[in-house]
Scaffold this motif. Structure first.
Motif, PDB file in Angstrom:
ATOM      1  N   VAL A   1      26.630   7.220  -6.921  1.00 30.89           N
ATOM      2  CA  VAL A   1      26.153   8.077  -5.837  1.00 30.89           C
ATOM      3  C   VAL A   1      24.891   8.829  -6.244  1.00 30.89           C
ATOM      4  O   VAL A   1      23.843   8.718  -5.609  1.00 30.89           O
ATOM      5  N   PHE A   2      24.976   9.600  -7.311  1.00 31.82           N
ATOM      6  CA  PHE A   2      23.860  10.459  -7.700  1.00 31.82           C
ATOM      7  C   PHE A   2      22.842   9.726  -8.570  1.00 31.82           C
ATOM      8  O   PHE A   2      21.634   9.883  -8.396  1.00 31.82           O
ATOM      9  N   GLY A   3      23.312   8.927  -9.501  1.00 28.33           N
ATOM     10  CA  GLY A   3      22.410   8.257 -10.438  1.00 28.33           C
ATOM     11  C   GLY A   3      21.483   7.261  -9.763  1.00 28.33           C
ATOM     12  O   GLY A   3      20.264   7.299  -9.969  1.00 28.33           O
ATOM     13  N   LEU A   4      22.034   6.377  -8.959  1.00 29.76           N
ATOM     14  CA  LEU A   4      21.194   5.375  -8.291  1.00 29.76           C
ATOM     15  C   LEU A   4      20.236   6.011  -7.291  1.00 29.76           C
ATOM     16  O   LEU A   4      19.083   5.603  -7.187  1.00 29.76           O
ATOM     17  N   SER A   5      20.706   7.017  -6.578  1.00 31.01           N
ATOM     18  CA  SER A   5      19.825   7.711  -5.630  1.00 31.01           C
ATOM     19  C   SER A   5      18.681   8.407  -6.360  1.00 31.01           C
ATOM     20  O   SER A   5      17.535   8.369  -5.922  1.00 31.01           O
ATOM     21  N   GLY A   6      18.994   9.045  -7.472  1.00 30.87           N
ATOM     22  CA  GLY A   6      17.972   9.720  -8.256  1.00 30.87           C
ATOM     23  C   GLY A   6      16.943   8.771  -8.826  1.00 30.87           C
ATOM     24  O   GLY A   6      15.737   9.043  -8.799  1.00 30.87           O
ATOM     25  N   VAL A   7      17.403   7.633  -9.328  1.00 28.57           N
ATOM     26  CA  VAL A   7      16.480   6.634  -9.887  1.00 28.57           C
ATOM     27  C   VAL A   7      15.574   6.075  -8.797  1.00 28.57           C
ATOM     28  O   VAL A   7      14.367   5.917  -9.000  1.00 28.57           O
ATOM     29  N   TYR A   8      16.136   5.799  -7.611  1.00 28.79           N
ATOM     30  CA  TYR A   8      15.314   5.289  -6.514  1.00 28.79           C
ATOM     31  C   TYR A   8      14.261   6.312  -6.100  1.00 28.79           C
ATOM     32  O   TYR A   8      13.096   5.973  -5.876  1.00 28.79           O
ATOM     33  N   MET A   9      14.657   7.587  -6.032  1.00 28.57           N
ATOM     34  CA  MET A   9      13.699   8.616  -5.625  1.00 28.57           C
ATOM     35  C   MET A   9      12.602   8.816  -6.665  1.00 28.57           C
ATOM     36  O   MET A   9      11.450   9.044  -6.319  1.00 28.57           O
ATOM     37  N   ILE A  10      12.947   8.714  -7.942  1.00 30.18           N
ATOM     38  CA  ILE A  10      11.914   8.809  -8.984  1.00 30.18           C
ATOM     39  C   ILE A  10      10.959   7.621  -8.868  1.00 30.18           C
ATOM     40  O   ILE A  10       9.748   7.781  -8.970  1.00 30.18           O
ATOM     41  N   PHE A  11      11.501   6.432  -8.627  1.00 30.77           N
ATOM     42  CA  PHE A  11      10.659   5.249  -8.469  1.00 30.77           C
ATOM     43  C   PHE A  11       9.692   5.411  -7.303  1.00 30.77           C
ATOM     44  O   PHE A  11       8.494   5.135  -7.433  1.00 30.77           O
ATOM     45  N   THR A  12      10.178   5.899  -6.172  1.00 31.49           N
ATOM     46  CA  THR A  12       9.298   6.061  -5.009  1.00 31.49           C
ATOM     47  C   THR A  12       8.278   7.173  -5.233  1.00 31.49           C
ATOM     48  O   THR A  12       7.144   7.073  -4.777  1.00 31.49           O
ATOM     49  N   ALA A  13       8.673   8.224  -5.945  1.00 29.39           N
ATOM     50  CA  ALA A  13       7.735   9.317  -6.226  1.00 29.39           C
ATOM     51  C   ALA A  13       6.620   8.847  -7.162  1.00 29.39           C
ATOM     52  O   ALA A  13       5.454   9.193  -6.975  1.00 29.39           O
ATOM     53  N   LEU A  14       6.956   8.071  -8.169  1.00 28.91           N
ATOM     54  CA  LEU A  14       5.949   7.606  -9.120  1.00 28.91           C
ATOM     55  C   LEU A  14       5.065   6.502  -8.547  1.00 28.91           C
ATOM     56  O   LEU A  14       3.866   6.469  -8.806  1.00 28.91           O
ATOM     57  N   SER A  15       5.657   5.604  -7.776  1.00 27.33           N
ATOM     58  CA  SER A  15       4.880   4.488  -7.245  1.00 27.33           C
ATOM     59  C   SER A  15       4.109   4.846  -5.983  1.00 27.33           C
ATOM     60  O   SER A  15       3.101   4.220  -5.666  1.00 27.33           O
ATOM     61  N   GLY A  16       4.589   5.844  -5.228  1.00 31.75           N
ATOM     62  CA  GLY A  16       3.926   6.224  -3.988  1.00 31.75           C
ATOM     63  C   GLY A  16       4.253   5.305  -2.828  1.00 31.75           C
ATOM     64  O   GLY A  16       3.617   5.371  -1.783  1.00 31.75           O
ATOM     65  N   THR A  17       5.259   4.467  -2.997  1.00 33.67           N
ATOM     66  CA  THR A  17       5.652   3.524  -1.956  1.00 33.67           C
ATOM     67  C   THR A  17       7.147   3.647  -1.693  1.00 33.67           C
ATOM     68  O   THR A  17       7.943   3.575  -2.617  1.00 33.67           O
TER      69      THR A  17
ATOM     70  N   LYS B   1       0.828  -1.205   0.000  1.00 37.69           N
ATOM     71  CA  LYS B   1       0.000   0.000   0.000  1.00 37.69           C
ATOM     72  C   LYS B   1       0.864   1.258   0.000  1.00 37.69           C
ATOM     73  O   LYS B   1       2.012   1.247   0.410  1.00 37.69           O
ATOM     74  N   SER B   2       0.274   2.336  -0.466  1.00 36.11           N
ATOM     75  CA  SER B   2       0.969   3.605  -0.595  1.00 36.11           C
ATOM     76  C   SER B   2       1.276   4.192   0.784  1.00 36.11           C
ATOM     77  O   SER B   2       0.430   4.189   1.667  1.00 36.11           O
ATOM     78  N   ASN B   3       2.507   4.682   0.962  1.00 35.85           N
ATOM     79  CA  ASN B   3       2.881   5.306   2.227  1.00 35.85           C
ATOM     80  C   ASN B   3       3.605   6.637   2.021  1.00 35.85           C
ATOM     81  O   ASN B   3       4.263   7.135   2.912  1.00 35.85           O
ATOM     82  N   VAL B   4       3.485   7.210   0.816  1.00 32.52           N
ATOM     83  CA  VAL B   4       4.116   8.488   0.495  1.00 32.52           C
ATOM     84  C   VAL B   4       3.026   9.457   0.073  1.00 32.52           C
ATOM     85  O   VAL B   4       2.304   9.221  -0.887  1.00 32.52           O
ATOM     86  N   GLY B   5       2.884  10.565   0.809  1.00 34.44           N
ATOM     87  CA  GLY B   5       1.852  11.557   0.529  1.00 34.44           C
ATOM     88  C   GLY B   5       2.186  12.425  -0.680  1.00 34.44           C
ATOM     89  O   GLY B   5       3.271  12.345  -1.261  1.00 34.44           O
ATOM     90  N   LYS B   6       1.233  13.290  -1.056  1.00 32.46           N
ATOM     91  CA  LYS B   6       1.386  14.112  -2.258  1.00 32.46           C
ATOM     92  C   LYS B   6       2.564  15.076  -2.170  1.00 32.46           C
ATOM     93  O   LYS B   6       3.342  15.204  -3.117  1.00 32.46           O
ATOM     94  N   MET B   7       2.693  15.783  -1.067  1.00 38.46           N
ATOM     95  CA  MET B   7       3.793  16.740  -0.933  1.00 38.46           C
ATOM     96  C   MET B   7       5.136  16.008  -0.906  1.00 38.46           C
ATOM     97  O   MET B   7       6.111  16.459  -1.512  1.00 38.46           O
ATOM     98  N   ASP B   8       5.183  14.887  -0.227  1.00 36.53           N
ATOM     99  CA  ASP B   8       6.398  14.078  -0.172  1.00 36.53           C
ATOM    100  C   ASP B   8       6.772  13.595  -1.575  1.00 36.53           C
ATOM    101  O   ASP B   8       7.941  13.609  -1.957  1.00 36.53           O
ATOM    102  N   ARG B   9       5.774  13.197  -2.361  1.00 35.83           N
ATOM    103  CA  ARG B   9       6.036  12.737  -3.727  1.00 35.83           C
ATOM    104  C   ARG B   9       6.587  13.870  -4.586  1.00 35.83           C
ATOM    105  O   ARG B   9       7.515  13.668  -5.376  1.00 35.83           O
ATOM    106  N   LEU B  10       6.025  15.056  -4.435  1.00 42.03           N
ATOM    107  CA  LEU B  10       6.498  16.212  -5.193  1.00 42.03           C
ATOM    108  C   LEU B  10       7.945  16.536  -4.834  1.00 42.03           C
ATOM    109  O   LEU B  10       8.790  16.738  -5.718  1.00 42.03           O
TER     110      LEU B  10
END
Length: 70
Positions: A37-53, A2-11
Motif C-alpha cells: 500500500v504505502f511502499g509501492l505508492s511512494g516509489v511511484y510518486m518519487i518516480f513521477t516527481a523525478l521524471s516529471g512524467t 514529454k513532461s506533464n508535471v509542473g514544478k509545484m506538482d513535483r514538489l
C-alpha cells in the motif's frame, strides 16, 4: 514521453512520497500491507516527481506544466 508535471506538482509529489515511505516503515500493519500500500505508492510518486512524467495524467490528457512557447 514529454513532461506533464509542473514544478509545484513535483514538489508536492516528492513530499507526499516521503510521507508514504515513512508510513511504509512506521505503520503498525503487517509488512506485506505496508510494502504494497504505502511502499509501492511512494516509489511511484518519487518516480513521477523525478521524471516529471505522470502516466495517469497522460491517460486523461492532463498537464500541470506551464504552456511552452515556441
Amino acid at each position: 514521453m514529454k513532461s506533464n508535471v509542473g514544478k509545484m506538482d513535483r514538489l508536492l509529489r516528492g513530499l507526499g512520497a516521503l510521507a508514504l515511505l515513512v508510513c511504509a516503515w512506521a505503520a503498525p500493519l503487517t509488512l506485506v500491507t505496508r510494502l504494497t500500500v504505502f511502499g509501492l505508492s511512494g516509489v511511484y510518486m518519487i518516480f513521477t516527481a523525478l521524471s516529471g512524467t505522470c502516466f495517469g495524467y497522460a491517460l486523461i490528457g492532463r498537464s500541470t506544466c506551464p504552456l511552452q512557447r515556441s
